[in-house]
Write a protein that holds these residues in place. Structure first.
Motif, mmCIF file in Angstrom:
data_model
loop_
_atom_site.group_PDB
_atom_site.id
_atom_site.type_symbol
_atom_site.label_atom_id
_atom_site.label_comp_id
_atom_site.label_asym_id
_atom_site.label_seq_id
_atom_site.Cartn_x
_atom_site.Cartn_y
_atom_site.Cartn_z
ATOM 1 N N ILE A 1 0.842 -1.202 0.000
ATOM 2 C CA ILE A 1 0.000 0.000 0.000
ATOM 3 C C ILE A 1 0.876 1.250 0.000
ATOM 4 C CG2 ILE A 1 -1.578 1.364 1.430
ATOM 5 C CD1 ILE A 1 -2.876 -1.332 2.237
ATOM 6 N N ARG A 2 1.919 1.242 0.815
ATOM 7 C CA ARG A 2 2.820 2.401 0.858
ATOM 8 C C ARG A 2 3.490 2.621 -0.489
ATOM 9 N NH1 ARG A 2 6.382 0.783 5.227
ATOM 10 N NH2 ARG A 2 4.801 -0.255 6.415
ATOM 11 N N ILE A 3 3.935 1.536 -1.122
ATOM 12 C CA ILE A 3 4.612 1.654 -2.421
ATOM 13 C C ILE A 3 3.667 2.215 -3.467
ATOM 14 C CG2 ILE A 3 5.588 0.301 -4.314
ATOM 15 C CD1 ILE A 3 6.781 -1.557 -2.105
ATOM 16 N N PHE A 4 2.454 1.647 -3.536
ATOM 17 C CA PHE A 4 1.506 2.108 -4.550
ATOM 18 C C PHE A 4 0.996 3.512 -4.250
ATOM 19 C CE2 PHE A 4 1.100 -2.540 -5.348
ATOM 20 C CZ PHE A 4 1.543 -2.507 -6.674
ATOM 21 N N SER A 5 0.838 3.855 -2.996
ATOM 22 C CA SER A 5 0.405 5.201 -2.642
ATOM 23 C C SER A 5 1.471 6.220 -3.035
ATOM 24 C CB SER A 5 0.136 5.305 -1.149
ATOM 25 O OG SER A 5 -0.958 4.502 -0.792
ATOM 26 N N ALA A 6 2.714 5.891 -2.808
ATOM 27 C CA ALA A 6 3.812 6.798 -3.164
ATOM 28 C C ALA A 6 3.886 6.972 -4.676
ATOM 29 C CB ALA A 6 5.129 6.261 -2.626
ATOM 30 N N SER A 7 3.710 5.898 -5.438
ATOM 31 C CA SER A 7 3.782 6.016 -6.897
ATOM 32 C C SER A 7 2.568 6.772 -7.430
ATOM 33 C CB SER A 7 3.904 4.642 -7.555
ATOM 34 O OG SER A 7 2.706 3.905 -7.428
ATOM 35 N N ASN B 1 2.773 10.186 -9.769
ATOM 36 C CA ASN B 1 2.267 10.081 -11.147
ATOM 37 C C ASN B 1 1.038 10.933 -11.400
ATOM 38 O OD1 ASN B 1 4.274 8.265 -11.822
ATOM 39 N ND2 ASN B 1 3.038 6.479 -11.298
ATOM 40 N N THR B 2 0.423 11.515 -10.395
ATOM 41 C CA THR B 2 -0.823 12.263 -10.600
ATOM 42 C C THR B 2 -0.609 13.772 -10.553
ATOM 43 O OG1 THR B 2 -1.355 12.096 -8.256
ATOM 44 C CG2 THR B 2 -2.281 10.410 -9.698
ATOM 45 N N GLY B 3 0.584 14.228 -10.708
ATOM 46 C CA GLY B 3 0.868 15.650 -10.617
ATOM 47 C C GLY B 3 0.685 16.408 -11.922
ATOM 48 N N SER B 4 0.101 15.799 -12.944
ATOM 49 C CA SER B 4 0.007 16.500 -14.236
ATOM 50 C C SER B 4 -1.206 17.335 -14.414
ATOM 51 C CB SER B 4 0.022 15.486 -15.367
ATOM 52 O OG SER B 4 -0.931 14.478 -15.192
#
Length: 42
Positions: A29-35, A39-42
């Motif tokens: 969960i931590r790994i996917f939350s961090a990614s 990735n959603t900053g566009s």
């Protein structure tokens, strides 16, 4: 070993397995939350 002792040993093993699975899922969960955050900053 009595039946109760065998049951306790089995339950301890099951608990250890469940705790390991929980820790792995927490890390995932931590790994996917961090990614997702990166990735959603566009």
């Amino acid at each position: 070993m009595t039946d109760e002792q065998k049951e306790i040993a089995r339950l301890k093993k099951d608990l250890k397995d469940a705790q390991m699975e929980r820790d792995i899922l927490k890390k995932a969960i931590r790994i996917f939350s961090a990614s997702d955050r990166t990735n959603t900053g566009s």
